[in-house]
Write an enzyme that holds these catalytic residues in place. Structure first.
Site, short mmCIF file in Angstrom:
data_model
loop_
_atom_site.label_atom_id
_atom_site.label_comp_id
_atom_site.label_asym_id
_atom_site.label_seq_id
_atom_site.Cartn_x
_atom_site.Cartn_y
_atom_site.Cartn_z
N THR A 23 0.60 -1.39 -0.15
CA THR A 23 -0.20 -0.13 -0.48
C THR A 23 0.60 1.44 -0.07
OG1 THR A 23 0.14 0.21 2.03
CG2 THR A 23 -1.98 -1.41 0.70
N ASP A 24 1.84 1.28 0.44
CA ASP A 24 2.80 2.26 0.52
C ASP A 24 3.37 3.09 -0.80
OD1 ASP A 24 5.05 0.61 -0.13
OD2 ASP A 24 6.31 1.33 1.71
N SER A 50 16.54 -5.26 6.26
CA SER A 50 17.76 -5.28 6.24
C SER A 50 18.84 -4.70 6.43
CB SER A 50 18.22 -6.38 6.71
OG SER A 50 18.56 -7.25 5.01
N ASP A 97 9.65 0.35 5.26
CA ASP A 97 11.19 0.50 5.87
C ASP A 97 11.69 1.19 6.57
OD1 ASP A 97 9.32 -2.11 5.12
OD2 ASP A 97 11.17 -1.98 2.73
N TYR A 136 8.59 -7.38 -8.05
CA TYR A 136 7.84 -5.69 -7.65
C TYR A 136 8.17 -5.24 -8.68
CZ TYR A 136 7.59 -2.27 -3.63
OH TYR A 136 7.17 -1.56 -2.59
C1 GLA Z 1 9.27 -4.00 0.63
C2 GLA Z 1 9.25 -2.46 0.12
C3 GLA Z 1 8.40 -1.72 1.27
C4 GLA Z 1 6.18 -2.36 0.71
C5 GLA Z 1 6.58 -3.52 0.52
C6 GLA Z 1 5.22 -4.45 0.85
O1 GLA Z 1 9.14 -4.03 1.88
O2 GLA Z 1 10.45 -1.98 0.75
O3 GLA Z 1 8.27 -0.09 0.57
O4 GLA Z 1 5.90 -1.60 -0.27
O5 GLA Z 1 7.84 -4.24 0.25
O6 GLA Z 1 4.19 -3.86 1.57
#
Ligand code: GLA
Length: 387
Positions: free
Chosen positions: A38-39, A130, A175, A227
């Protein structure tokens, strides 16, 4: 993160660079309770910090030289010139810390060099951030040493820029913000559009529950491929629906939006995940705030189904954790992080920890899979100075 660790890291810094560091900093990895993918749609997330951290001993330099060393990699310090840092030029682990120096300088902050010694207890490739921990610990150290006066969320933005542009991974902001801004005993309810945040008390132990992290040991890689494809699909969905980001599609209007997407089946599935996932985050927040913690279990399970069936980023091992945990009495379970491997989280009654752990381990053994790593996650502190 005790004084002892800061001392050991400082001692190693002295052996490497022949001087004492000016300080020692720590930044944690994270798990995400709910709010996946969702970010980068300007939506909601709800991570909390792990006790595992990246730790950096750092001293300033004024001669334009950046020296980087990791205790976790058997090699001499890497020496770079800050003026030469160029996006895409570094394919090694050093791209994370040097990308942060690049991003700070590109934003106009005068960082004239540094000696850095790093070590980390955040498992790498396990979907536990990490890399964000490495970025944030270096950003915080330089922020303090160079008196830049940047707030946690600003450091997170710079770290995301380092990762997007310098490293070349199209990640969102979750993150880095989690690592920079989380607080012990809380989950972070974050609106990724404007980075407004609310710390939600999350003390499972006090209510007789535990949250287990199960690292499937399947390595994920989201700097390339899947991704980016999901992200592009979401952007296409937003464009087709005429909104800035999928966050702008209200949950109540989801059916109408899906209708408008017609036969764009792939995009419809992505949109459905993102819009329902934002609603799940809001539901979890209100359940936690009303003290109905056990009721978040089924919401986590719904989230997993959506990631598996609509977003299609789960894998056999993650599904095995979730199915086995639920069948052996867990309150809820879901994959966490980017997907395609990495870790799952499992919400359990304290009394069921051993039964559920053993069931998952046995299921992996029976399927002839590498044994998973299971540990309990306690919501821990965000990035801070430790020495
Ligand atoms: C990874 C990306 C985050 C986010 C997640 C999925 O961790 O670094 O920004 O998109 O995947 O929620």
């Amino acid at each position: 993160m005790g004084e002892a660790v800061a001392e050991t890291v400082g001692e190693r810094f002295r052996e490497l660079y022949g001087a004492v560091p000016e300080g020692v900093w720590a930044a944690p990895g994270r798990v995400n309770l709910i709010g996946e993918h969702t970010d980068y749609n300007d939506g909601f997330v709800m991570p909390f910090a792990l006790p595992h951290t990246a730790v950096a001993a750092v001293a300033r330099r004024d001669d334009g030289v950046l020296r980087l060393h990791s205790a976790d990699i058997a090699a001499d310090p890497v020496e770079l010139r800050v003026a030469d840092l160029t996006p895409g030029s570094d394919k090694a682990w050093t791209a994370y810390p040097s990308g942060v120096v690049w991003a700070l300088r590109e934003a106009g902050h005068e960082v004239t060099g540094a000696d850095v010694h790093l070590t980390s207890t955040v498992p790498s490739g396990a979907g536990l951030s990490s890399s964000a921990a490495l970025e944030v610990v270096v950003a915080l150290a330089l922020n303090d040493l160079y008196s830049l006066g940047l707030r946690g969320w600003q450091l997170a933005r710079l770290c995301q820029r380092a990762e997007n542009v310098y490293v070349g991974a199209p990640v969102g902001i979750m993150d880095q913000t989690a690592s920079a801004c989380c607080e012990a005993g809380h989950a972070l309810f974050l609106d990724t559009r404007d980075l407004s945040q609310r710390q939600i008390p999350f003390d499972l132990a006090a209510e007789g529950m535990r949250l287990l992290v199960v690292d499937t040991r399947v390595k994920h890689s989201h700097s390339e491929g899947e991704y980016g494809k999901r992200r592009a699909g979401c952007e296409k969905g937003a464009a087709l629906l005429g909104v800035d980001a999928l966050r702008d599609v209200p949950y109540a209007e989801l059916d109408a939006a899906l209708e408008r997407l017609g036969d764009e089946e792939e995009v419809r599935r992505l949109v459905r995940h993102v819009v329902t996932e934002d609603e799940r985050v809001e539901r979890v927040v209100s359940l936690l705030e009303s003290g109905d913690t056990r009721a978040i279990g089924p919401v986590l399970v719904e989230g997993h189904a959506s990631l598996r069936d609509d977003f299609r980023i789960s894998c056999r091992e993650l599904d095995l954790v979730v199915d086995t945990a639920l069948a052996s009495g867990a309150l809820g379970a879901r994959m966490t992080g980017g997907g395609f491997g990495g870790s799952a989280i499992v919400l359990v009654e304290a009394a069921d920890v051993d039964t559920v752990t053993k069931a998952v381990e046995d299921a992996f053994a029976a399927a002839d899979l590498t044994a998973p790593r299971v540990f309990e996650a306690v919501p821990s502190a965000g990035a801070r100075r430790v020495g």
